[in-house]
Design an enzyme around this catalytic site. Structure first.
Site, PDB file in Angstrom:
ATOM      1  CB  SER A 133     -58.180  20.324 -61.590  1.00  7.09           C
ATOM      2  OG  SER A 133     -57.439  21.509 -61.496  1.00  7.09           O
ATOM      3  CG  ASP A 179     -54.954  21.691 -54.620  1.00  6.30           C
ATOM      4  OD1 ASP A 179     -54.081  22.229 -55.334  1.00  6.30           O
ATOM      5  OD2 ASP A 179     -56.033  21.264 -55.069  1.00  6.30           O
ATOM      6  CG  HIS A 211     -54.346  20.070 -58.061  1.00 12.50           C
ATOM      7  ND1 HIS A 211     -55.541  20.717 -57.826  1.00 12.50           N
ATOM      8  CD2 HIS A 211     -54.226  19.999 -59.419  1.00 12.50           C
ATOM      9  CE1 HIS A 211     -56.106  21.034 -58.985  1.00 12.50           C
ATOM     10  NE2 HIS A 211     -55.333  20.603 -59.961  1.00 12.50           N
TER      11      HIS A 211
HETATM   12  O1  9J3 Z   1     -57.224  21.614 -64.011  1.00  9.24           O
HETATM   13  C1  9J3 Z   1     -56.330  21.976 -63.239  1.00  9.24           C
HETATM   14  O2  9J3 Z   1     -55.424  21.212 -62.794  1.00  9.24           O
HETATM   15  C2  9J3 Z   1     -56.355  23.445 -62.907  1.00  9.24           C
HETATM   16  C3  9J3 Z   1     -55.167  23.948 -62.242  1.00  9.24           C
HETATM   17  C4  9J3 Z   1     -54.283  24.766 -63.152  1.00  9.24           C
HETATM   18  O3  9J3 Z   1     -53.349  24.281 -63.694  1.00  9.24           O
HETATM   19  O4  9J3 Z   1     -54.626  26.068 -63.304  1.00  9.24           O
HETATM   20  C5  9J3 Z   1     -53.629  26.933 -63.798  1.00  9.24           C
HETATM   21  C6  9J3 Z   1     -54.121  27.713 -64.936  1.00  9.24           C
END
Ligand code: 9J3
Ligand code: ZN
Length: 264
Positions: A133, A179, A211
């Site tokens: 992510s 996702d 995700h």
């Molecule tokens: O590191 C992640 O799971 C990024 C996804 C996220 O929560 O972005 C929103 C700001």
């Protein structure tokens, strides 16, 4: 064979050896405390126990937004047992953004090659990055900042920057078809498409995935990550067979894109 490639490690791979829960190397681990770390939040170093096979390539792996090292720790022994030194890290804070996570991945690699007790086991010229992510977005940032990196693997990556013309590091991006946090249409797919077309690059979209699929043991992620790391960190062309031709759509792969045969 090893006489032709000094970086080759381990026996000739098979489909079952790259799908296995563990590779041929027994693995030890060392905990790196947050206090002893500089520029990242500490973590765990997984490394092949043997000293009989020379040095190994190494990778650092960052978790995502709000997440801890534990969310990506399954990759530590899974990849290290194939013949890599693997540093799964915590970030300075759990809300650090991708550019910071990129800097932290590089700080972790510097710790690994310069300060860690296993530094003499690591080949400091053969390094890579992975992340989930925002950590996957961070792995792109790390590659952009340090073109000497030999491989990058963003896992369901998230980043506001969609364009990566600066990257010179062979990059394998995993997306997930379901996702909704980092939808592939606005993250993984444009990241892939906006890498240089001349780069060794690939995009694998996991089928029936979310995700958070990269947060637990996953054979599709493991087998193609092992192959990518072996092919580009170890220059081990024995693994090219698993990458080219591109994997066909299946129960676990929704879609694949990439340049084959590879150019580096
Ligand atoms: O590191 C992640 O799971 C990024 C996804 C996220 O929560 O972005 C929103 C700001
Ligand atoms: Zn950019």
């Amino acid at each position: 064979h090893a006489a032709d490639n000094p970086y080759e490690r381990g026996p000739a791979p098979t489909e079952s050896s790259i799908e296995a829960l563990r590779g041929p190397y027994a693995v030890s681990d060392i905990s790196v405390s947050r206090l002893s770390a500089t520029g990242f939040g500490g973590g765990t170093i997984y490394y092949p126990t043997t000293t009989a096979d020379g040095t190994f390539g190494a990778i650092a792996i960052s978790p995502g937004f709000t997440a801890l090292e534990s969310s990506i720790s399954w990759l530590g022994p899974r990849l290290a047992s194939q013949g890599f030194v693997v540093f799964t890290i915590d970030t300075l804070t759990t809300v650090d953004q991708p550019d910071s996570r990129g800097d932290q991945l590089l700080a972790a690699l510097d710790y690994l090659t310069q300060r860690s007790s296993v530094r003499n086991r690591v080949d400091s010229s053969r390094l890579g990055v992975m992340g989930h992510s925002m950590g996957g977005g961070g792995s792109l940032e790390a590659a952009k900042d340090r073109p000497s990196l030999q491989a990058a693997i963003p896992l369901t990556p998230w980043n506001l920057d969609k364009t990566w013309p600066e990257v010179r590091t062979p990059t394998l991006i995993f997306g997930a078809d379901g996702d909704t946090i980092a939808p592939v249409s606005s993250h993984a797919e444009p990241f892939y498409g906006n890498l240089p077309s001349s780069l060794d690059r690939a995009y694998l979209e996991l089928n029936n995935a979310t995700h958070f699929t990269p947060n637990s043991s996953n054979t599709t992620i493991a087998k193609y990550s092992i192959s990518w790391l072996k092919r580009f960190i170890d220059n081990d062309t024995r693994y090219e067979q698993f990458l080219c031709p591109l994997p066909r759509p299946s129960l676990t792969i929704e879609e694949s894109r990439g340049n084959c045969p590879h150019t580096s």
